[in-house]
Scaffold this motif. Sequence first.
Motif, PDB file in Angstrom:
ATOM      1  N   LEU A   1       0.836  -1.210   0.000  1.00 22.59           N
ATOM      2  CA  LEU A   1       0.000   0.000   0.000  1.00 22.59           C
ATOM      3  C   LEU A   1       0.868   1.257   0.000  1.00 22.59           C
ATOM      4  O   LEU A   1       0.531   2.256  -0.648  1.00 22.59           O
ATOM      5  CB  LEU A   1      -0.926  -0.008   1.214  1.00 22.59           C
ATOM      6  CG  LEU A   1      -2.050  -1.051   1.168  1.00 22.59           C
ATOM      7  CD1 LEU A   1      -2.784  -1.109   2.497  1.00 22.59           C
ATOM      8  CD2 LEU A   1      -3.026  -0.736   0.039  1.00 22.59           C
ATOM      9  N   SER A   2       1.998   1.235   0.722  1.00 21.86           N
ATOM     10  CA  SER A   2       2.896   2.390   0.739  1.00 21.86           C
ATOM     11  C   SER A   2       3.409   2.706  -0.671  1.00 21.86           C
ATOM     12  O   SER A   2       3.432   3.863  -1.085  1.00 21.86           O
ATOM     13  CB  SER A   2       4.075   2.104   1.686  1.00 21.86           C
ATOM     14  OG  SER A   2       5.033   3.136   1.613  1.00 21.86           O
ATOM     15  N   LYS A   3       3.789   1.653  -1.403  1.00 21.19           N
ATOM     16  CA  LYS A   3       4.295   1.867  -2.766  1.00 21.19           C
ATOM     17  C   LYS A   3       3.194   2.378  -3.692  1.00 21.19           C
ATOM     18  O   LYS A   3       3.427   3.251  -4.533  1.00 21.19           O
ATOM     19  CB  LYS A   3       4.877   0.568  -3.307  1.00 21.19           C
ATOM     20  CG  LYS A   3       6.154   0.130  -2.592  1.00 21.19           C
ATOM     21  CD  LYS A   3       6.663  -1.200  -3.112  1.00 21.19           C
ATOM     22  CE  LYS A   3       7.943  -1.628  -2.382  1.00 21.19           C
ATOM     23  NZ  LYS A   3       8.418  -2.943  -2.844  1.00 21.19           N
ATOM     24  N   VAL A   4       1.987   1.847  -3.518  1.00 16.32           N
ATOM     25  CA  VAL A   4       0.861   2.291  -4.360  1.00 16.32           C
ATOM     26  C   VAL A   4       0.548   3.756  -4.081  1.00 16.32           C
ATOM     27  O   VAL A   4       0.382   4.568  -4.999  1.00 16.32           O
ATOM     28  CB  VAL A   4      -0.375   1.408  -4.111  1.00 16.32           C
ATOM     29  CG1 VAL A   4      -1.599   2.008  -4.802  1.00 16.32           C
ATOM     30  CG2 VAL A   4      -0.128  -0.002  -4.626  1.00 16.32           C
ATOM     31  N   TYR A   5       0.451   4.124  -2.793  1.00 16.53           N
ATOM     32  CA  TYR A   5       0.145   5.505  -2.435  1.00 16.53           C
ATOM     33  C   TYR A   5       1.218   6.462  -2.969  1.00 16.53           C
ATOM     34  O   TYR A   5       0.913   7.565  -3.442  1.00 16.53           O
ATOM     35  CB  TYR A   5       0.042   5.653  -0.920  1.00 16.53           C
ATOM     36  CG  TYR A   5      -1.139   4.935  -0.303  1.00 16.53           C
ATOM     37  CD1 TYR A   5      -2.329   4.758  -1.017  1.00 16.53           C
ATOM     38  CD2 TYR A   5      -1.073   4.425   0.997  1.00 16.53           C
ATOM     39  CE1 TYR A   5      -3.408   4.087  -0.450  1.00 16.53           C
ATOM     40  CE2 TYR A   5      -2.145   3.766   1.574  1.00 16.53           C
ATOM     41  CZ  TYR A   5      -3.309   3.592   0.849  1.00 16.53           C
ATOM     42  OH  TYR A   5      -4.361   2.934   1.418  1.00 16.53           O
ATOM     43  N   GLU A   6       2.473   6.029  -2.901  1.00 15.19           N
ATOM     44  CA  GLU A   6       3.562   6.875  -3.386  1.00 15.19           C
ATOM     45  C   GLU A   6       3.434   7.118  -4.883  1.00 15.19           C
ATOM     46  O   GLU A   6       3.601   8.242  -5.349  1.00 15.19           O
ATOM     47  CB  GLU A   6       4.910   6.221  -3.066  1.00 15.19           C
ATOM     48  CG  GLU A   6       6.099   7.079  -3.503  1.00 15.19           C
ATOM     49  CD  GLU A   6       7.411   6.396  -3.201  1.00 15.19           C
ATOM     50  OE1 GLU A   6       7.378   5.261  -2.688  1.00 15.19           O
ATOM     51  OE2 GLU A   6       8.461   6.994  -3.486  1.00 15.19           O
ATOM     52  N   GLN A   7       3.131   6.059  -5.631  1.00 15.58           N
ATOM     53  CA  GLN A   7       2.978   6.199  -7.090  1.00 15.58           C
ATOM     54  C   GLN A   7       1.768   7.055  -7.448  1.00 15.58           C
ATOM     55  O   GLN A   7       1.768   7.726  -8.476  1.00 15.58           O
ATOM     56  CB  GLN A   7       2.862   4.816  -7.731  1.00 15.58           C
ATOM     57  CG  GLN A   7       4.130   3.983  -7.653  1.00 15.58           C
ATOM     58  CD  GLN A   7       5.286   4.618  -8.377  1.00 15.58           C
ATOM     59  OE1 GLN A   7       5.102   5.272  -9.404  1.00 15.58           O
ATOM     60  NE2 GLN A   7       6.494   4.445  -7.836  1.00 15.58           N
ATOM     61  N   ASN A   8       0.748   7.028  -6.586  1.00 16.26           N
ATOM     62  CA  ASN A   8      -0.463   7.814  -6.844  1.00 16.26           C
ATOM     63  C   ASN A   8      -0.364   9.234  -6.293  1.00 16.26           C
ATOM     64  O   ASN A   8      -1.334   9.989  -6.315  1.00 16.26           O
ATOM     65  CB  ASN A   8      -1.691   7.120  -6.254  1.00 16.26           C
ATOM     66  CG  ASN A   8      -2.039   5.848  -7.010  1.00 16.26           C
ATOM     67  OD1 ASN A   8      -1.710   5.706  -8.195  1.00 16.26           O
ATOM     68  ND2 ASN A   8      -2.698   4.911  -6.352  1.00 16.26           N
ATOM     69  N   GLY A   9       0.817   9.596  -5.752  1.00 11.94           N
ATOM     70  CA  GLY A   9       1.013  10.946  -5.249  1.00 11.94           C
ATOM     71  C   GLY A   9       0.431  11.207  -3.877  1.00 11.94           C
ATOM     72  O   GLY A   9       0.379  12.351  -3.425  1.00 11.94           O
ATOM     73  N   LYS A  10      -0.015  10.162  -3.181  1.00 17.20           N
ATOM     74  CA  LYS A  10      -0.582  10.317  -1.829  1.00 17.20           C
ATOM     75  C   LYS A  10       0.551  10.129  -0.819  1.00 17.20           C
ATOM     76  O   LYS A  10       0.680   9.090  -0.183  1.00 17.20           O
ATOM     77  CB  LYS A  10      -1.691   9.299  -1.596  1.00 17.20           C
ATOM     78  CG  LYS A  10      -2.854   9.422  -2.577  1.00 17.20           C
ATOM     79  CD  LYS A  10      -3.903   8.329  -2.309  1.00 17.20           C
ATOM     80  CE  LYS A  10      -5.073   8.421  -3.266  1.00 17.20           C
ATOM     81  NZ  LYS A  10      -6.076   7.347  -3.026  1.00 17.20           N
ATOM     82  N   MET A  11       1.378  11.178  -0.677  1.00 13.02           N
ATOM     83  CA  MET A  11       2.609  11.032   0.094  1.00 13.02           C
ATOM     84  C   MET A  11       2.350  10.833   1.589  1.00 13.02           C
ATOM     85  O   MET A  11       3.074  10.087   2.257  1.00 13.02           O
ATOM     86  CB  MET A  11       3.516  12.247  -0.139  1.00 13.02           C
ATOM     87  CG  MET A  11       3.849  12.484  -1.599  1.00 13.02           C
ATOM     88  SD  MET A  11       4.498  10.996  -2.435  1.00 13.02           S
ATOM     89  CE  MET A  11       6.034  10.783  -1.589  1.00 13.02           C
ATOM     90  N   THR A  12       1.338  11.507   2.128  1.00 11.51           N
ATOM     91  CA  THR A  12       1.030  11.341   3.568  1.00 11.51           C
ATOM     92  C   THR A  12       0.579   9.912   3.856  1.00 11.51           C
ATOM     93  O   THR A  12       1.050   9.266   4.802  1.00 11.51           O
ATOM     94  CB  THR A  12      -0.054  12.335   4.000  1.00 11.51           C
ATOM     95  OG1 THR A  12       0.407  13.665   3.745  1.00 11.51           O
ATOM     96  CG2 THR A  12      -0.351  12.173   5.493  1.00 11.51           C
ATOM     97  N   GLU A  13      -0.337   9.399   3.011  1.00  9.34           N
ATOM     98  CA  GLU A  13      -0.795   8.020   3.196  1.00  9.34           C
ATOM     99  C   GLU A  13       0.368   7.042   3.006  1.00  9.34           C
ATOM    100  O   GLU A  13       0.464   6.030   3.716  1.00  9.34           O
ATOM    101  CB  GLU A  13      -1.912   7.681   2.208  1.00  9.34           C
ATOM    102  CG  GLU A  13      -3.233   8.393   2.486  1.00  9.34           C
ATOM    103  CD  GLU A  13      -3.323   9.754   1.820  1.00  9.34           C
ATOM    104  OE1 GLU A  13      -4.416  10.301   1.731  1.00  9.34           O
ATOM    105  OE2 GLU A  13      -2.261  10.290   1.398  1.00  9.34           O
ATOM    106  N   ALA A  14       1.239   7.343   2.040  1.00  8.60           N
ATOM    107  CA  ALA A  14       2.396   6.468   1.792  1.00  8.60           C
ATOM    108  C   ALA A  14       3.305   6.421   3.014  1.00  8.60           C
ATOM    109  O   ALA A  14       3.798   5.361   3.412  1.00  8.60           O
ATOM    110  CB  ALA A  14       3.177   6.958   0.574  1.00  8.60           C
TER     111      ALA A  14
END
Length: 599
Positions: A291-304
Amino acid sequence: MPRPTNKKYCFLLICLVHFFGTSQQNKLDSLKNEIQTHTLKDTIRAGLLIELASEMTYSEPNEGFAFIEEAIAISKKNRWIKGEALAQRQKGNLYYVAADNLNALEAYQKALVLSRKTPNKQLESSVLSNLGNIHADLKEYDRALENYRAYLETSQAMGNRSEEIKALSNIAIIYNDTENFDEGISYLNKALTLAKDEENDLFIAAITNNLALAYKNLGEYQKALFHYQEALAMARKIGNKYIEASALNSIGKINVLLKNYTVAETNASKALSLSKAIGAMEWEADSWEVLSKVYEQNGKMTEALNAYKEHIQLRDSVLNEEKKSELTRKEMQFQMERQQAVANEEIKRQELVKNIYLIGAILLVLLAIFGYYIYKRRRDGLEKKKIAEFNAKVSETELKALRSQMNPHFIFNSLNSISDFISKNDIQQADDYLIKFSRLTRAILENSEKKSITLNEDLELMELYMQLEAIRLENKLHHQITIDQDIEPNNTLVPPLILQPFIENSIWHGIAPKNGDGHIDIKIEKEGDMLKYVVDDNGVGQPKKNMREKKSNGSFGIKITKSRIDILSHIKNKKGTVNLMDKPEGVRVEITLPLELQF
């Protein structure tokens, strides 16, 4: 190519052996009904309890402990040694699924002692296989393979097909874990063929899952994805949540590699819910990583960042090196106790012979006493040697534990720095910092199992560490590293991150409070058969010497480093030193270590 770092094997490195044979999920209700009907505390009830606990291993492991404890009590009361051995082994299986290797090892050891009191060689070999799983987790692969091969030979000799499948699968897992994937896939295919002949869905699901892992490590992602989907379907069919969670996480990971981030997030979210439900911390940690990698790729840095924090906390709980150290000591203690028991039996036998000859003649009595005296001296000498070897092994294990420790303040301060960059909308800085922090964290974890690394590798780690700290200090930190020309950095071996606590001390107690820029000079010199480090800073220093000594000597990281140097000095039989000296401006630290070359 990276290899797995935790128990992602899903087959049973656990080697479940059911007392009445392998059963499917729908047997649970019928077994519970039989137990409610058969209330007599006899061996029949004990066998039913063991089988029920075995069926619950991957669906309701926490519920199985109550049944297995009752089975142990009944077996002891009825003096049913085989039943007690089976119950102890199944207790170990339950703990193993719950990632509690310490209690699992204790239960397996008890099962092994009991199994050797029975004529059942298959039971003994299967318990040895369970202990092989512990060796595998400790990365003692040669010992694990030795146990698994003995298990395979016994199973084939007795014509026990299900046990043969488990042995083949466990051998395959070791080959895959040591990156010998061709051998690993070969053994898995043999096991899969036998499992299909037996029509055993549990084994088919587990073996297919491991086959997918091997293809993933070979970079054949489409083949891996196909096998993971097959394993997922089979796991859902038989209701095995443990394999289902593993397959979902793995599908998520491969889709991240294939940049199918929506699919990856869907599978990781399902795996996370399932892992929490069955209490599988390892799978939960994997889900957060995906999930961290997915959030990072989607630009959701806080969630990542939040997902990455969850991943780190769970993974650190699973990879607790102190628990590994305790496991090693406990197993060695068990081996010594077993050898002592053999020696005691031999003493009893000799005493019996001596008593018989006492009736015959005084001369034979004297000869027997003399023989016993010689035997006792030899035995005591051997025992002292074993104790010395044991202490040496403990020292080495504790050294590994010390090397694997990473300052928790640094981890969480770094994560907070990333969070601060994100909150300031400085995404580029946050991304750069996170990449460097991830590289440093990964390098430290990879080196945690090594007693030493090259000086060049160690300096690269320190360079990365100081870059991170320089960013946090808004680039007021400068440093220079000088290596004596007589030293070959790629051929000189040193303990990982031996300087880090002293550099951290210079940064945060010397340079951080300083007005203006600070500088750290690091020199590496050769003094005879010793390697000398010098760390020199121009920080604020401490005007009160006593306060300085108290603070420096009280640093937890420096105390750990001094302990590491003491242990290394003991092993190399060369005295290392640590000297901290005040200067008019700043502090100078001199460290000497025994010089060790790679070639």
